[in-house]
Design a protein around this motif. Structure first.
Motif, PDB file in Angstrom:
ATOM      1  N   PRO A  79       0.827  -0.922  -0.046  1.00 34.44           N
ATOM      2  CA  PRO A  79       0.394  -0.341  -0.139  1.00 34.44           C
ATOM      3  C   PRO A  79       0.879   1.232  -0.113  1.00 34.44           C
ATOM      4  O   PRO A  79       0.506   2.231  -0.491  1.00 34.44           O
ATOM      5  N   TRP A  82       0.822   2.609  -3.487  1.00 37.23           N
ATOM      6  CA  TRP A  82      -0.108   2.551  -4.079  1.00 37.23           C
ATOM      7  C   TRP A  82      -0.488   4.072  -5.158  1.00 37.23           C
ATOM      8  O   TRP A  82      -0.770   3.690  -5.654  1.00 37.23           O
ATOM      9  N   ALA A  83      -0.138   4.778  -4.456  1.00 40.26           N
ATOM     10  CA  ALA A  83      -0.494   6.621  -5.130  1.00 40.26           C
ATOM     11  C   ALA A  83       0.702   6.133  -6.147  1.00 40.26           C
ATOM     12  O   ALA A  83       0.431   6.789  -6.735  1.00 40.26           O
ATOM     13  N   TYR A  86      -1.002   3.887  -9.126  1.00 34.44           N
ATOM     14  CA  TYR A  86      -2.097   5.317  -9.579  1.00 34.44           C
ATOM     15  C   TYR A  86      -1.676   6.511 -10.034  1.00 34.44           C
ATOM     16  O   TYR A  86      -2.081   6.702 -11.488  1.00 34.44           O
ATOM     17  N   VAL A 163      -9.835   3.413  -7.125  1.00 35.85           N
ATOM     18  CA  VAL A 163      -9.433   3.999  -5.526  1.00 35.85           C
ATOM     19  C   VAL A 163      -9.524   5.079  -4.970  1.00 35.85           C
ATOM     20  O   VAL A 163     -10.768   4.993  -4.933  1.00 35.85           O
ATOM     21  N   THR A 166      -7.996   8.939  -0.149  1.00 33.09           N
ATOM     22  CA  THR A 166      -6.949   8.485   0.643  1.00 33.09           C
ATOM     23  C   THR A 166      -5.626   8.588  -0.706  1.00 33.09           C
ATOM     24  O   THR A 166      -4.930   9.202  -0.859  1.00 33.09           O
ATOM     25  N   VAL A 167      -5.642   7.839  -1.567  1.00 39.28           N
ATOM     26  CA  VAL A 167      -4.541   7.467  -2.586  1.00 39.28           C
ATOM     27  C   VAL A 167      -4.807   8.912  -4.007  1.00 39.28           C
ATOM     28  O   VAL A 167      -3.568   8.776  -4.091  1.00 39.28           O
ATOM     29  N   LYS A 168      -6.115   8.782  -3.918  1.00 37.79           N
ATOM     30  CA  LYS A 168      -6.021   9.563  -5.119  1.00 37.79           C
ATOM     31  C   LYS A 168      -4.875  11.622  -4.556  1.00 37.79           C
ATOM     32  O   LYS A 168      -4.716  11.704  -5.568  1.00 37.79           O
TER      33      LYS A 168
END
Length: 199
Positions: A79, A82-83, A86, A163, A166-168
């Motif tokens: 994790p 992940w950002a 993305y 997404v 938070t990740v975005k």
């Protein structure tokens, strides 16, 4: 040595990127289960069934991201990255290049995923080649789940649907170049590239 789902998740959390099968620059699930290099086909290995089972579990897990990343092979991503994934997947210039030369069937499948937000396919269906193309080009998020019948089903979702806020938000703070650099670093420099659709 990896024996359980917990062991496999720990391996990914420690290394951030772990490929399912051996690739340059990254540890692999297959070798971690075997306890070292595997000669010949991993499926014929004494622990081949365990390797396969853990791979299926990780593809369905919400704790890791499964994406074709290094040498076009499936990689399991922690994790913390992940950002970064993305940001790379959503880069407009990279997506435009990835759309070039798509077959009519792959374009139709991509349209269905973007429109319906989620498309479920049997593992071996007439859409398999189109699905593989979209997955290799990072145009859709792909995971697996088990249907009520017990068979594995492939789930395609748009990256925008996958997404979290938070990740975005974290991805929006990154430039494409910075995201690529962090991804390459996590993949051991990705000496043979992150795949044809990532420069």
């Amino acid at each position: 040595m990896v024996r359980t789902e917990h062991d496999a998740l720990e391996l990914i959390h420690q290394n951030r990127v772990v490929t399912e099968v051996p690739a340059l620059g990254t540890p692999s699930l297959v070798e971690a289960v075997a306890g070292g290099p595997v000669r010949g086909s991993w499926r014929a290995h004494a622990k081949g069934r365990l390797m396969y089972r853990l791979g299926r579990i990780l593809r369905a897990s919400d704790e890791v991201l499964s994406v074709r990343l290094v040498e076009g092979k499936v990689a399991f991503v922690d994790p913390s990255l992940w950002a970064v994934v993305y940001r790379v997947a959503m880069e407009p210039s990279r997506r435009r290049r990835s759309l070039e030369g798509l077959s009519p069937q792959a374009r139709a499948l991509l349209t269905a995923v973007e429109r319906d937000r989620e498309v479920r396919l049997d593992k071996d269906s007439e859409w398999t080649k189109a699905r593989e193309t979209l997955e290799e080009r990072l145009l859709v998020h792909v995971s697996e789940t088990e249907a009520e019948t017990g068979r594995h089903v492939t789930v395609l979702r748009s990256w925008r649907d996958w997404v979290s806020p938070t990740v975005k938000e974290a991805a929006e703070s990154l430039t494409y170049e910075a995201a690529l650099e962090r991804l390459r670093e996590a993949c051991g420099g990705a000496p043979t590239g992150l795949g044809a659709w990532v420069p």
